[in-house]
Design a protein around this motif. Sequence first.
Motif, PDB file in Angstrom:
ATOM      1  N   ALA A  92     -46.646  33.791  47.294  1.00  0.00           N
ATOM      2  CA  ALA A  92     -47.510  33.111  46.172  1.00  0.00           C
ATOM      3  C   ALA A  92     -47.662  34.344  45.173  1.00  0.00           C
ATOM      4  CB  ALA A  92     -48.888  32.578  46.688  1.00  0.00           C
ATOM      5  N   ASP A  93     -47.924  33.841  43.809  1.00  0.00           N
ATOM      6  CA  ASP A  93     -48.168  34.831  42.868  1.00  0.00           C
ATOM      7  C   ASP A  93     -49.412  35.659  43.174  1.00  0.00           C
ATOM      8  OD1 ASP A  93     -45.867  34.209  41.527  1.00  0.00           O
ATOM      9  OD2 ASP A  93     -46.971  32.502  40.185  1.00  0.00           O
ATOM     10  N   GLU A 142     -47.958  27.579  41.102  1.00  0.00           N
ATOM     11  CA  GLU A 142     -47.541  28.399  40.160  1.00  0.00           C
ATOM     12  C   GLU A 142     -48.546  29.044  39.204  1.00  0.00           C
ATOM     13  OE1 GLU A 142     -44.436  26.933  37.796  1.00  0.00           O
ATOM     14  OE2 GLU A 142     -43.020  26.657  39.363  1.00  0.00           O
ATOM     15  N   GLY A 143     -48.748  30.105  38.965  1.00  0.00           N
ATOM     16  CA  GLY A 143     -49.862  30.724  38.081  1.00  0.00           C
ATOM     17  C   GLY A 143     -49.493  30.912  36.550  1.00  0.00           C
ATOM     18  N   ALA A 144     -50.245  31.415  35.703  1.00  0.00           N
ATOM     19  CA  ALA A 144     -49.802  31.695  34.445  1.00  0.00           C
ATOM     20  C   ALA A 144     -48.652  32.724  34.286  1.00  0.00           C
ATOM     21  CB  ALA A 144     -51.048  32.072  33.611  1.00  0.00           C
ATOM     22  N   ASP A 145     -47.915  32.728  33.459  1.00  0.00           N
ATOM     23  CA  ASP A 145     -46.580  33.533  33.239  1.00  0.00           C
ATOM     24  C   ASP A 145     -47.350  34.689  32.578  1.00  0.00           C
ATOM     25  OD1 ASP A 145     -44.760  31.852  34.107  1.00  0.00           O
ATOM     26  OD2 ASP A 145     -44.580  31.094  31.911  1.00  0.00           O
ATOM     27  N   PRO A 146     -46.797  35.994  33.102  1.00  0.00           N
ATOM     28  CA  PRO A 146     -47.124  37.217  32.599  1.00  0.00           C
ATOM     29  C   PRO A 146     -46.838  37.529  31.353  1.00  0.00           C
ATOM     30  CG  PRO A 146     -45.447  37.566  34.098  1.00  0.00           C
ATOM     31  CD  PRO A 146     -45.972  36.050  34.227  1.00  0.00           C
ATOM     32  N   GLN A 147     -47.579  38.286  30.625  1.00  0.00           N
ATOM     33  CA  GLN A 147     -47.193  38.739  29.320  1.00  0.00           C
ATOM     34  C   GLN A 147     -46.866  40.256  29.215  1.00  0.00           C
ATOM     35  OE1 GLN A 147     -50.877  37.836  27.015  1.00  0.00           O
ATOM     36  NE2 GLN A 147     -50.620  35.665  27.175  1.00  0.00           N
ATOM     37  N   VAL A 148     -45.504  40.439  29.070  1.00  0.00           N
ATOM     38  CA  VAL A 148     -44.880  41.610  29.101  1.00  0.00           C
ATOM     39  C   VAL A 148     -44.404  42.041  27.695  1.00  0.00           C
ATOM     40  CG1 VAL A 148     -43.296  43.064  30.390  1.00  0.00           C
ATOM     41  CG2 VAL A 148     -44.237  41.165  31.536  1.00  0.00           C
ATOM     42  N   GLU A 149     -44.892  43.454  27.431  1.00  0.00           N
ATOM     43  CA  GLU A 149     -44.646  43.915  26.113  1.00  0.00           C
ATOM     44  C   GLU A 149     -43.954  45.328  26.000  1.00  0.00           C
ATOM     45  OE1 GLU A 149     -47.168  45.652  22.186  1.00  0.00           O
ATOM     46  OE2 GLU A 149     -47.961  44.580  23.593  1.00  0.00           O
ATOM     47  N   ILE A 150     -43.100  45.444  25.416  1.00  0.00           N
ATOM     48  CA  ILE A 150     -42.274  46.877  25.584  1.00  0.00           C
ATOM     49  C   ILE A 150     -43.111  47.684  24.305  1.00  0.00           C
ATOM     50  CG2 ILE A 150     -40.146  48.119  25.439  1.00  0.00           C
ATOM     51  CD1 ILE A 150     -38.941  45.787  26.534  1.00  0.00           C
ATOM     52  N   LEU A 151     -43.429  48.906  24.561  1.00  0.00           N
ATOM     53  CA  LEU A 151     -44.217  49.724  23.610  1.00  0.00           C
ATOM     54  C   LEU A 151     -42.885  50.648  22.955  1.00  0.00           C
ATOM     55  CD1 LEU A 151     -46.820  50.584  22.270  1.00  0.00           C
ATOM     56  CD2 LEU A 151     -46.747  52.714  23.746  1.00  0.00           C
ATOM     57  N   LEU A 152     -43.001  50.496  21.800  1.00  0.00           N
ATOM     58  CA  LEU A 152     -41.937  51.258  20.777  1.00  0.00           C
ATOM     59  C   LEU A 152     -42.740  52.327  19.991  1.00  0.00           C
ATOM     60  CD1 LEU A 152     -39.628  48.370  19.949  1.00  0.00           C
ATOM     61  CD2 LEU A 152     -39.275  50.162  21.599  1.00  0.00           C
ATOM     62  N   PRO A 153     -41.881  53.392  19.619  1.00  0.00           N
ATOM     63  CA  PRO A 153     -42.615  54.372  18.673  1.00  0.00           C
ATOM     64  C   PRO A 153     -42.822  53.832  17.350  1.00  0.00           C
ATOM     65  CG  PRO A 153     -40.302  55.545  19.792  1.00  0.00           C
ATOM     66  CD  PRO A 153     -40.595  53.897  19.991  1.00  0.00           C
ATOM     67  N   GLU A 154     -43.957  54.130  16.663  1.00  0.00           N
ATOM     68  CA  GLU A 154     -44.256  53.223  15.451  1.00  0.00           C
ATOM     69  C   GLU A 154     -43.429  53.801  14.399  1.00  0.00           C
ATOM     70  OE1 GLU A 154     -48.447  54.361  15.321  1.00  0.00           O
ATOM     71  OE2 GLU A 154     -49.073  52.735  16.497  1.00  0.00           O
ATOM     72  N   GLU A 155     -43.133  54.990  14.180  1.00  0.00           N
ATOM     73  CA  GLU A 155     -42.571  55.533  13.016  1.00  0.00           C
ATOM     74  C   GLU A 155     -40.995  56.189  13.609  1.00  0.00           C
ATOM     75  OE1 GLU A 155     -44.984  57.925  10.644  1.00  0.00           O
ATOM     76  OE2 GLU A 155     -46.145  56.293  10.330  1.00  0.00           O
ATOM     77  N   GLU A 156     -41.060  56.624  14.699  1.00  0.00           N
ATOM     78  CA  GLU A 156     -39.940  57.519  15.184  1.00  0.00           C
ATOM     79  C   GLU A 156     -38.916  56.556  15.774  1.00  0.00           C
ATOM     80  OE1 GLU A 156     -41.224  60.657  17.691  1.00  0.00           O
ATOM     81  OE2 GLU A 156     -42.613  61.220  16.147  1.00  0.00           O
ATOM     82  N   ARG A 157     -37.830  57.016  16.182  1.00  0.00           N
ATOM     83  CA  ARG A 157     -36.869  56.487  17.038  1.00  0.00           C
ATOM     84  C   ARG A 157     -37.016  56.304  18.560  1.00  0.00           C
ATOM     85  NH1 ARG A 157     -31.399  59.178  14.830  1.00  0.00           N
ATOM     86  NH2 ARG A 157     -32.738  60.889  15.326  1.00  0.00           N
ATOM     87  N   HIS A 193     -55.613  39.482  37.854  1.00  0.00           N
ATOM     88  CA  HIS A 193     -55.738  39.150  39.342  1.00  0.00           C
ATOM     89  C   HIS A 193     -56.454  37.884  39.471  1.00  0.00           C
ATOM     90  CE1 HIS A 193     -54.633  41.158  43.189  1.00  0.00           C
ATOM     91  NE2 HIS A 193     -55.531  40.582  43.836  1.00  0.00           N
ATOM     92  N   ARG A 194     -56.053  36.858  38.579  1.00  0.00           N
ATOM     93  CA  ARG A 194     -56.467  35.533  38.693  1.00  0.00           C
ATOM     94  C   ARG A 194     -55.274  34.750  38.243  1.00  0.00           C
ATOM     95  NH1 ARG A 194     -60.715  38.208  36.469  1.00  0.00           N
ATOM     96  NH2 ARG A 194     -59.914  37.785  34.282  1.00  0.00           N
TER      97      ARG A 194
END
Length: 819
Positions: free
Chosen positions: A42-43, A221-236, A354-355
């Motif tokens: 279980a999730d 089934e629970g709520a789908d996770p929200q996953v974000e990838i952090l990127l540099p704001e101005e650089e590469r 954790h919910r």
Amino acid sequence: MNSPAVPPEIAQWFAGRGWRVRRHQAEMLAASDAGMHAMLVADTGAGKTLAGFLPTLAAFTPSRIADGARPEGLHTLYVSPLKALAHDVQRNLLTPIEEMGLDITVETRSGDTPSDRKKRQRSRPPNVLLTTPESLHLLLSFEDSFTLFAGLKRVVVDEIHAFATQKRGDLLALALTRLQAIAPDMQRAALSATLADPEAFRGWIAPWGDVDSVAMVEGEEGADPQVEILLPEEERVPWGGHAATWSIAQLYERIRANNTTLVFTNTRFLAEYIFQHLWDANEDKLPVGIHHGSLSKEARRKVEGAMARGELRALVCTASLDLGVDWGDIDLVVQMGAPKGSSRLLQRIGRANHRLDSPSRALLVPGNRFEFLEATAAKEAVEEGQRDGEDFRPGGLDVLAQHVMACACAAPFEEKALLAEVRSCWPYAMIDEDTWSRVLEFVATGGYSLRAYDKFKRIVRGNDGVWRLSHPEQAYRHRMNAGIIVDSEMLEVRFRNGRSLGKVEERFAASLRTGDTFQFAGVNVEVEQLKDMELIVRASSKAAMIPSYGGLRMPLTTHLAERVRHMLVDRAGWARFPDDVREWLEVQDWRSRLPSPDNLLVESFPHAKRHYTVYYTFVGWNANQSLGMLITKRMEDLGLMPGGFVANDYSLAVWGLKPVEDPRPLLSPDILTEEFIDWVQDSHLLRRAFREVAVIGGLVERQHPGKRKTGRQVTFSTDLIYDVLRKYEPDHVLIEAAWQDARARMTDIGRLGDLLDTAAERLEHVTLDRVSPLAVPVMVMIGRESVPQGAQDDELLLEAETLAGAAMRVEDLPGLPPD
């Protein structure tokens, strides 16, 4: 609707909190009422732990007891891989017990438990005991274990995925068979959120592998996770480096914007490194803590308590907090660097909120471009519900020897009866009588070559055919030294005159042979010998054969590696990448080729008066490190004058004074037969593996009354025994166990074998006039010592820009600029 099986006291408690008994919780209770074992997947946040304990709580409710007697003695064992998890479960279990008014006593037992409490727990146990595999093993070694566990009704194994495929899982599987023999009606329950192959784990938890006796319960089934990838704001996106220190300012702003943030790193050093950088950026003096396995028990408990009370705004940690710790007010989880596996990432994401009904929020912070691809692959795998994990393998013979000794400490045994008991658990179901006899002979005498020494005689067989301890003191010695976790040592690197250069991890030193060269503290050194936990070196004018090495590394899973390979050839999918990452792949595609899931791409090019060959293996650092050792040895034999190699999870770069015209002879599958064996035996890999199995198997004792052997003393003892066995008894059971460990764990031999099969059939060799874009991330590691990992990221980035400038030029220029 609640199941009729749920006692009213429990149903009312749920209702009073505005909750409902979830379907999977009711099904776990129903399975127990039907006399079945159960496996719950279980999730995170679905109430798994409460589901596992629901049958225990129900057994103590007044409506179930009615006119009967309240259950006495030890009723339920809860086994978890982490001490912190057991303490956290105790806190959370006491709340419903107190609020329902149930008469249940709950205690923990681990290596941190005071000795007087441990003694009392054996004579007056609580109703629920929360423990670890090692502590359970020790309990089973006492004569009174038969009385203690006679009335045991239930065992709950939490986070089963975290250790069932490892040696700790072997130890627990053997303990479960012993408990089942003592309490035949005992029910088993296993809990997990991240199983790639639930049926295999179902077989592991089942007595005699009888999967039909195990109810398979799937969580809501629970709520789908929200996953974000952090990127540099101005650089590469960076070319190289792993610490992702470019993100500190952005990460600090995220911490400020959230109530509590959990920041995961993959190594203890990186935890300290990121923690220090966050403190430097902490202008608001926010309460930020750190947690990892090297900290003292007191420091860890202090931080855990502060988190439980909601006093910290952020906590930087390692895998020490991967599992199950329920801090409900965490609203963001950060993964620094690559996650290395979708299941591991999902487990860490689950620490947020954790919910079940609220989405967990996670932020992935890649350290370089390959890590960006890996983070994207892991994010998409989580979104698709795809899991990964380790495969099961036969149980370790050193663990079996430890179990046999524990059984002898508890009571004399008849070998056929114990063999039948051992075969009833999954890891040892296929053990044959010859291997069993060899294990018994080892426990009894140390083996043929050591039988003349009384110190190795631990058990004897009487005229009645029953095995028993050779002397009562053997039980005391066993309990002092039993355990599966053998601490990794740090080795001093010094010149023969005594001057010290610093310390390296033993795992790195174990892979070296006499004559190997590597760069350390800015100096090229040559290995003279490994002696008494010291690596003796001398200054060398030779090029560093092994210029960099890493700390303890989490392996890149096969599943995630394959996803990255598919990404590389999915040109239409590149549109979702940042511009600089997309350009990186486009120029690679134009200038060379891209690795695909079906081939092995090898590139060769000149640079700085040397010839480089890069193998895009995607088999992980361990396998690449081993392959680098083998390839350079073959290059020496072929007169190609190798200079060294460097590896990451995705590729291996090897250089020499002569070009590799055809890499196929370097990669023929027979490299894993004689040459692999010679390399392992000439290095200290096998010697190191032998030390671990000798400690686990009880041949060498770490603890003596009033003192503990140093790592150097243990090494000296095991090296002497190893040399004797290698010469006189090479088929000794511990040599076999050491080989199994060295092949599987230290070199990842299975993935290497698959790679070489691919090379034999579908190798693509591309010759270039200069470094390719895809080669830059591994090339920037050359000459950069990676301990402490992350400390030279700024220099790596400068080096990367130089290499990248050459790699990304699309005009037809004759070669690379000089270094």
